[in-house]
Design an enzyme around this catalytic site. Sequence first.
Site, PDB file in Angstrom:
ATOM      1  N   LYS A  95       0.834  -1.210   0.000  1.00 57.21           N
ATOM      2  CA  LYS A  95       0.000   0.000   0.000  1.00 57.21           C
ATOM      3  C   LYS A  95       0.863   1.251   0.000  1.00 57.21           C
ATOM      4  CE  LYS A  95      -4.271  -1.106  -0.355  1.00 57.21           C
ATOM      5  NZ  LYS A  95      -4.947  -2.105   0.460  1.00 57.21           N
ATOM      6  N   LYS A 130      -8.157  -6.560 -11.847  1.00 57.93           N
ATOM      7  CA  LYS A 130      -8.719  -6.687 -10.510  1.00 57.93           C
ATOM      8  C   LYS A 130      -9.791  -5.610 -10.323  1.00 57.93           C
ATOM      9  CE  LYS A 130      -6.859  -6.225  -5.757  1.00 57.93           C
ATOM     10  NZ  LYS A 130      -7.612  -5.223  -5.132  1.00 57.93           N
ATOM     11  N   LYS A 132     -12.135   0.310  -7.206  1.00 56.23           N
ATOM     12  CA  LYS A 132     -12.701   1.629  -7.438  1.00 56.23           C
ATOM     13  C   LYS A 132     -11.698   2.526  -8.163  1.00 56.23           C
ATOM     14  CE  LYS A 132     -15.322   1.387  -3.517  1.00 56.23           C
ATOM     15  NZ  LYS A 132     -15.189   1.605  -2.097  1.00 56.23           N
TER      16      LYS A 132
END
Length: 350
Positions: A135, A216, A219
Amino acid sequence: MIGPANLDYVAHNRGGVLRKGAMKGIVFSGMQPSGTPHIGNKLGALDNWVKMQDEYDCIYGIVDWHALTTGYEDPKEVGRQSLELAMIWLACGLDPQKSTLMLQSAVPEHAELHLLFSMFLSLPRLERIPTYKEKLREIEGRNLTTYGFLGYPVLQAADILIYKSTHVPVGKDQDYHLELTREVAEQFNRLYGQLFPITQTVHTVFPVLPGTDGRKMSKSYGNTSSLTDSEDMIKDKVRNMVTDPQRIKRTDPGRPEVCPVYAYYQAFAPQEAERTAHECRNALRGCVECKLGLVEPVQAVVRPVREGVETWQQQPDEVARILHTGSQQARGRAQQTVTEVREHLGLWQP
Ligand code: TRP
């Protein structure tokens, strides 16, 4: 699949009064209020949560503090999005009569437990968590070298353990966090005495739904359908889906196994999946027609959610009341655990 209830939990309850439902096993799961959930979240998570309501003592949390770990610069929307998420949950069939629906920040005991866990958790252990490193790399334009972001999985462990949850339904992407949760429980039990159960991960049986472009579903890629999309938006998104890139002409045989449209057939119209695959492999049906046939099955999943949300939007006070009541219930349980935690540590409780 859903395993048998962890009866060890009962043994851990130190002769305290067993709550109704405790024998069933305790489920906690959480969702961040960051944007409207998409169809993948419904099939992959929410449908499963709804089913578990009848088999377990379920607590579902809108984890607004977690949303702040990455969204701390702009928290203004988090409140509104929490209410919106509650409406979506209700529209998807989470039932306040069966489950406890709560807001994380309304139960500050989660933060107390997070703090106490942070005392013994090693920094290198947290830094090694693969999702953390990933991340940090992935999310650009935001400084995530923060205390709070490193502590994300510690807060998650607190969410789970504060209710002595025996089962946590999550996607595979959460495995590292659940592993940490079990380690936290073990470490706590070793240091201060037995208190927390070793929580089991419950994976959803549902296969992961790809995005409309075959990547994948995310959003940030703009390849999802939100659970409140209009009829027209869904029609457009389904019609524009990517299909097998090697199937160029109508007469070319296709490969359903690489086609996101086929994956959606399996999810939304399983009774038609086999025929679809057959007609694709043998070039009996074109991609355009195939996609058109998918529009209604997707609408059938989204429509009741969108309409349910519209109904709940007429009564925001009722939704707030449901979350308030659920959070109060959750808080009572959380306070009980925190009292035990303080006892285990030997803190003075005046
Ligand atoms: N990390 C989870 C996610 O992104 C959200 C979450 C927070 C959670 N606390 C939790 C999930 C506790 C399960 C249990 O999906």
